[in-house]
Design an enzyme around this catalytic site. Structure first.
Site, PDB file in Angstrom:
ATOM      1  CD  GLN B  31      -1.028  -0.885   3.631  1.00 25.70           C
ATOM      2  OE1 GLN B  31      -2.257  -0.823   3.616  1.00 25.70           O
ATOM      3  NE2 GLN B  31      -0.363  -1.537   4.585  1.00 25.70           N
ATOM      4  CG  ASP B  86      -1.362   1.649  14.621  1.00 26.76           C
ATOM      5  OD1 ASP B  86      -1.513   1.156  15.747  1.00 26.76           O
ATOM      6  OD2 ASP B  86      -2.323   1.820  13.841  1.00 26.76           O
ATOM      7  CG  ASP B 137      -2.262 -13.483   4.731  1.00 26.78           C
ATOM      8  OD1 ASP B 137      -3.115 -12.853   5.402  1.00 26.78           O
ATOM      9  OD2 ASP B 137      -2.545 -14.066   3.665  1.00 26.78           O
ATOM     10  CG  ASP B 155      -5.932  -2.399  14.663  1.00 26.65           C
ATOM     11  OD1 ASP B 155      -6.526  -1.581  13.926  1.00 26.65           O
ATOM     12  OD2 ASP B 155      -4.997  -2.083  15.417  1.00 26.65           O
ATOM     13  CB  SER B 156      -8.703  -4.801   9.122  1.00 26.07           C
ATOM     14  OG  SER B 156     -10.007  -4.269   9.193  1.00 26.07           O
ATOM     15  CB  THR B 157      -6.673  -0.971   6.126  1.00 28.78           C
ATOM     16  OG1 THR B 157      -6.612  -2.208   5.402  1.00 28.78           O
ATOM     17  CG2 THR B 157      -5.288  -0.671   6.675  1.00 28.78           C
ATOM     18  N   PRO B 162      -5.525  -4.851   0.638  1.00 28.12           N
ATOM     19  CG  PRO B 162      -3.726  -4.032   1.891  1.00 28.12           C
ATOM     20  CD  PRO B 162      -4.619  -3.696   0.740  1.00 28.12           C
TER      21      PRO B 162
END
Lengths: 276, 276
Positions: B31, B86, B137, B155-157, B162
């Site tokens: 990304q 993060d 992954d 805790d995903s985007t 992805p």
């Protein structure tokens, strides 16, 4: 050509939203008034460059400035809205069968007229026979009426321009005197993220006048930070002491008896703003 | 010259925020990754043009994806975070003395490294001896570990790029199998204003797998609409049946034992999304 409306909600941050059409634009005696059609939130009322209300999310503000107090007071008959010229608060107030009279004291008649013309979903209830629309300075109206209302809502614009006086201690004292002996005040008090000093000060002022003072918050996506606060001052009835199972279930999209108390449970950083 | 970062959070709406400095910008294997300093929210991590976290409001997301579940489970020892490179969720998890091991399964090692370098307030806890950082992954990691964790956080985007697989039913079934017999899942599930179909679908999927499924919401000003949802799936413990007076009081700015239950009290239009 793509048109976007951008509101600087603080000097450093804002929202930007795509416009399909500008519907109306005028300078009234008090403020700049614009009505625009947006793709995301539908028709939008903007005063002095600040979003006041939109078709898609107006229900939150209007339900939550009214029903929490009206379901805390056991028998609200006479209700006053200071500001609120779009009529949304009035629409919610007259959902309560006990209400016999709802007075709107709005300083800018053009907000009322424009809302009736372009936002009938919000302003339509202003023509209800129980509603008394007064184009008047709210501070003067409060001064002229004593011991008269069961619930008073301060549905003001931001604390700049014509609304500055609506965030002052003397005004809250006037509201106390304008309320009956068991009356309730609710005031919109801005964002817990961006307006912490204001929330602290107003809470302290109202607490110095009313025996019961409570802050609650709601989600409004078109308002700065998306989180909005209301401060309640009550002479007798505590919103946290209602019996939820006895609360009126109204035709609403945000308020429900089951969130009546939980909206007063504040995130720690907000609770800290109003701690004694 | 004034620089503003504008994120289209939907095709028709977004936020715009003033930038003082661009700190870092790179295209990783997965990304686009940018770190910028903003006037309103401090340093900000942006992935594929979407705000992931900021210094000023990150505490909400990180406290609220972790402590609700960790204070519902009576003795969480082993915790997994899928995504969350993060390190903010990990920082909150290790505030719980019962936690012996916290695994981070993040697919993009550059998010971890960049956060450690530029966001040490958030990522610093990744060096704690109880923390096991795996650049892997998450779907594969879940597949390879069975009956192992007390609590798993997704805790995903956003569900594009992805992270698409992290919003699918098969993934939640994998998490069920990866949890111990009394384990708890928490997934971030986007905005109740802008992502209603996703919330409905994910809630239904998780409810078809876990005996106890609950949705809760929090205020995050830099996320779309300012209101964010999390979905909890639990094998045994109900977050609404905890004894609030016995909950651990942690060093937090948003979470507190007194809001543990109230965040599950949803505005009516949100409640309607997850009604059976």
């Amino acid at each position: 050509m793509e048109l976007w409306y951008t509101e600087k909600q603080t000097p450093n941050h804002g929202i930007t939203t795509k416009i399909s059409k500008t519907i109306h634009s005028e300078k009234t005696d008090f403020q700049q008034l614009d009505i625009i059609d947006t793709n995301q939130f539908g028709r939008m009322l903007v005063l002095d460059g600040m979003v006041m209300t939109t078709i898609k999310d107006e229900f939150v503000y209007h339900e939550m400035i009214t029903h929490v107090a009206l379901n805390t007071h056991p028998n609200p008959k006479k209700v006053l809205v200071v500001g609120g010229g779009d009529g949304g608060a009035i629409r919610e107030i007259i959902k309560h069968p006990s209400v016999e009279k709802a007075v709107l004291a709005e300083i800018d008649g053009r907000v009322i007229e424009t809302s009736k013309q372009y936002l009938p979903e919000i302003a339509g209830a202003l023509d209800d026979p129980r509603v008394d629309v007064q184009v008047v300075d709210g501070i003067q109206y409060i001064h002229d009426h004593k011991n008269e209302f069961d619930v008073i809502m301060v549905d003001s614009t931001e604390p700049v321009g014509p609304a500055v006086g609506l965030f002052e201690k003397g005004f809250y004292q006037g509201i106390y005197d304008c309320l009956k002996e068991d009356g309730i005040l609710v005031a919109q008090t801005e964002s817990p993220w961006f307006n912490q000093d204001l929330i602290r000060r107003v809470f302290k002022d109202i607490r110095s006048i009313f025996p019961i003072t409570r802050l609650y918050t709601v989600s409004i996506p078109t308002y700065p930070s998306g989180l909005w606060s209301f401060t309640m001052g009550s002479k007798k009835y505590d919103p946290l002491k209602v019996n939820e199972s006895e609360l009126k279930d109204l035709d609403t999209k945000y308020y429900s008896p089951s969130i009546h108390k939980s909206v007063f449970q504040l995130p720690k950083f907000v609770e800290d703003l109003v701690k004694e």
